[in-house]
Design an enzyme around this catalytic site. Structure first.
Site, mmCIF file in Angstrom:
data_model
loop_
_atom_site.group_PDB
_atom_site.id
_atom_site.type_symbol
_atom_site.label_atom_id
_atom_site.label_comp_id
_atom_site.label_asym_id
_atom_site.label_seq_id
_atom_site.Cartn_x
_atom_site.Cartn_y
_atom_site.Cartn_z
ATOM 1 N N LYS A 10 0.843 -1.213 0.000
ATOM 2 C CA LYS A 10 0.000 0.000 0.000
ATOM 3 C C LYS A 10 0.870 1.252 0.000
ATOM 4 O O LYS A 10 0.632 2.189 -0.765
ATOM 5 C CB LYS A 10 -0.885 -0.014 1.248
ATOM 6 C CG LYS A 10 -1.549 1.311 1.572
ATOM 7 C CD LYS A 10 -2.435 1.200 2.773
ATOM 8 C CE LYS A 10 -1.765 1.511 4.088
ATOM 9 N NZ LYS A 10 -1.658 2.931 4.414
ATOM 10 N N ASN A 11 1.907 1.258 0.854
ATOM 11 C CA ASN A 11 2.720 2.464 0.993
ATOM 12 C C ASN A 11 3.593 2.737 -0.228
ATOM 13 O O ASN A 11 4.251 3.768 -0.302
ATOM 14 C CB ASN A 11 3.586 2.383 2.252
ATOM 15 C CG ASN A 11 2.752 2.532 3.520
ATOM 16 O OD1 ASN A 11 1.571 2.875 3.447
ATOM 17 N ND2 ASN A 11 3.356 2.253 4.660
ATOM 18 N N CYS A 71 -4.075 12.322 12.646
ATOM 19 C CA CYS A 71 -4.753 11.035 12.503
ATOM 20 C C CYS A 71 -4.599 10.297 13.810
ATOM 21 O O CYS A 71 -4.085 10.841 14.785
ATOM 22 C CB CYS A 71 -4.161 10.236 11.351
ATOM 23 S SG CYS A 71 -2.556 9.555 11.756
ATOM 24 N N ARG A 82 0.321 14.869 12.218
ATOM 25 C CA ARG A 82 1.074 14.456 11.025
ATOM 26 C C ARG A 82 1.457 15.719 10.264
ATOM 27 O O ARG A 82 0.832 16.068 9.266
ATOM 28 C CB ARG A 82 0.233 13.522 10.133
ATOM 29 C CG ARG A 82 -0.327 12.281 10.826
ATOM 30 C CD ARG A 82 0.680 11.154 11.019
ATOM 31 N NE ARG A 82 1.195 10.546 9.824
ATOM 32 C CZ ARG A 82 0.831 9.344 9.365
ATOM 33 N NH1 ARG A 82 -0.099 8.648 9.966
ATOM 34 N NH2 ARG A 82 1.405 8.831 8.296
ATOM 35 N N ASP A 121 5.790 0.823 11.816
ATOM 36 C CA ASP A 121 4.624 0.049 11.378
ATOM 37 C C ASP A 121 4.683 -1.422 11.792
ATOM 38 O O ASP A 121 3.697 -2.134 11.665
ATOM 39 C CB ASP A 121 4.490 0.127 9.848
ATOM 40 C CG ASP A 121 3.865 1.437 9.410
ATOM 41 O OD1 ASP A 121 3.285 2.133 10.261
ATOM 42 O OD2 ASP A 121 3.945 1.758 8.214
ATOM 43 N N ARG A 137 -7.992 -0.843 6.011
ATOM 44 C CA ARG A 137 -7.202 0.151 5.257
ATOM 45 C C ARG A 137 -5.874 -0.427 4.766
ATOM 46 O O ARG A 137 -5.284 0.099 3.822
ATOM 47 C CB ARG A 137 -6.926 1.380 6.136
ATOM 48 C CG ARG A 137 -8.075 2.377 6.166
ATOM 49 C CD ARG A 137 -7.646 3.683 6.801
ATOM 50 N NE ARG A 137 -6.326 4.053 6.361
ATOM 51 C CZ ARG A 137 -5.294 4.300 7.167
ATOM 52 N NH1 ARG A 137 -5.442 4.239 8.459
ATOM 53 N NH2 ARG A 137 -4.123 4.626 6.670
#
Ligand code: UD1
Length: 451
Positions: free
Chosen positions: A56-57, A150, A155, A340, A432
């Protein structure tokens, strides 16, 4: 609890709730997310092969990069996630033609014309700020609203704006919006980031590819996703050296063309599968996992007693009867231990023999899963940015809530090794970042269903 798995009748006490809502015909949109839950019965060792999807990133900045190309770009291996869908909607709003076939996304940016990213799409996906560099470089202007904070904390995007301004972009911040203009072509510059931000490095790289002259970006982020972005841009005709080191040199070109490219495998998803097996026991092959991107995790798993084998097709992990503590883990920019992966490793460490310590240095609010793990019997003491985990022999099932994306995945990891059934709610966070946690974990024998 009398739950029966996949394809069979469920007799869970929660199943009648789903029936009632379906009968009312109102199971849709966010309501589904609020009532859906994962039910996980722990204690079954995992065995077999589990696929690692595209990252995803990486997919998100690559989709933003497609805006720079005159012509069609084909991106293979795009995960089917809400953030990727949001990026496709942004591209459509900007005037691109976007088509999706399974995990491949086709973007034709020949007709890109609108420099406004709609506010609702910006709010849906914080990382959409990466469109600032590409849209402004391509169209000469861009406008989007501030991404805001978030669940992980503030952020800020000051480094993004600092770098883009250094390239000559005029940026006005007004009413929570950013208005950017290039006044023609941007100009290459020497830029030194005070911190190697992933997002800022991506934005600067995107803008610098079409700038006049050379850009030297110092203290750049070195994450594998930066190397993937540079690989994609190079395939489109950009001239970039040094991606993956702390100094990236970009020689601006007049235009980029489209290309066909495959998104790199998701190292965070791979870490989730490996930590899941470490917690549950058994032996799995994370298919497609790249060991070179997991260099900060694999030695820790070995230290915990797991046997790791790096194979051409992926990474194999065999778990011991009981894990040992992982010692001290400090999150830091690549090649350090990724923020992460902190939550999923902590979930595995919760039942290790001995102590494990985690120091979070990237985001201020990254221990929200701790309170949920404690509901399952974990013993964790948090003191500011430090968490001390005292391993217990076994966790037990509980009703827990995903508090953020990786924190939610950590609850699933813990549940796989726990005694009894765990219910996880607030699945929108987990969804997500994972196409279908239940599909992938059940393929290796986990007892996990979504109801
Ligand atoms: C990216 C990842 C995210 C991951 C993070 C750290 C994507 C879409 N997201 O986020 O999943 O958790 O890297 O590996 O790829 N900072 C500033 N000013 C800025 C930008 C960042 O102070 O302008 C600070 C942040 O507050 C944070 C740190 O830098 O403390 C790291 O942020 P950054 O590397 O930019 O992470 P993201 O790109 O937001």
């Amino acid at each position: 609890m009398g739950i029966r798995w996949m394809g069979q009748a469920l007799s869970s006490p929660f199943f009648p709730v789903c029936h009632k809502m379906a009968a009312k015909g109102d199971v849709c949109g966010s309501e589904v997310f609020s009532v859906q839950r994962l039910m996980i019965e722990g204690g079954t060792p995992l065995r077999g092969e589990i696929p690692v999807h595209g990252a995803k990133n990486s997919a998100l900045p690559l989709l933003a990069a497609a805006v720079l190309c005159q012509g069609e770009t084909v991106l293979h291996g795009c995960p089917q996630l809400s953030d990727v869908a949001a990026a496709c909607r942004i591209l459509t709003e900007l005037g691109c033609r976007v088509r999706r076939e399974g995990h491949s996304i086709f973007v034709d940016a020949s007709s890109v014309s609108n420099p406004w990213v709609p506010d609702d799409l910006m709010r849906e996906m914080r990382s959409s700020v990466v469109f600032l560099g590409s849209v402004a470089a391509r169209l000469g202007e861009a406008s989007l609203c501030f991404p805001g904070g978030c669940e992980l904390g503030a952020r800020p995007i000051d480094l993004h704006l600092f770098g883009l301004r250094a390239l000559g972009m005029e940026i006005e911040e007004r009413d929570r919006h950013i208005y950017a203009r290039t006044g023609g072509r941007l100009t290459g510059a020497r830029i030194r980031l005070r911190f190697p931000s992933v997002g800022a490095t991506e934005n600067i790289l995107l803008a610098a590819t079409l700038a006049q002259g050379e850009t030297i970006l110092e203290n750049a982020a070195m994450e594998p996703e930066i190397v993937d972005l540079a690989g994609f841009l190079t395939a489109c005709g950009a001239r970039i050296r040094g991606a993956g080191t702390d100094t990236i040199v970009v020689e601006g070109v007049d235009r980029l063309h489209g290309c066909e490219y495959t998104v790199m495998p998701d190292r965070i998803e791979a870490a989730t599968w490996l930590c899941g097996c470490a917690a549950a026991g058994g032996e799995i092959l994370a298919l497609g996992a790249r060991a070179d991107c997991l260099q900060s995790l694999l030695p820790l798993l070995e230290r915990m007693g797991c046997r790791i084998r790096v194979m051409p097709e992926g990474v194999l992990l065999a778990a011991p009867a009981r894990l040992a503590g992982c010692g001290q883990v400090v999150t830091s920019p690549y090649p350090g231990f990724p923020t992460d992966m902190q939550a999923v490793l902590m979930a595995a460490a919760a039942t290790a023999e001995g102590e494990s310590r985690f120091t979070e240095t990237i985001f201020e609010n990254r221990f929200r899963h701790v309170a949920q793990l404690e509901k399952m019997g974990a013993r964790i003491q948090v003191d500011g940015m430090e968490a001390r985990v005292e391993g217990v022999p076994l966790l037990h099932g509980a009703e827990v809530e995903a508090t953020d994306l990786r924190g939610g995945a950590a609850l699933a990891v813990a549940a796989l090794g726990a005694l009894g059934v765990t219910q996880i709610t607030q699945l929108r966070h987990i969804d997500r970042g994972y196409e279908s946690l239940e599909r992938d974990f059940s393929a290796v024998g986990a007892k996990i269903v979504r109801i």
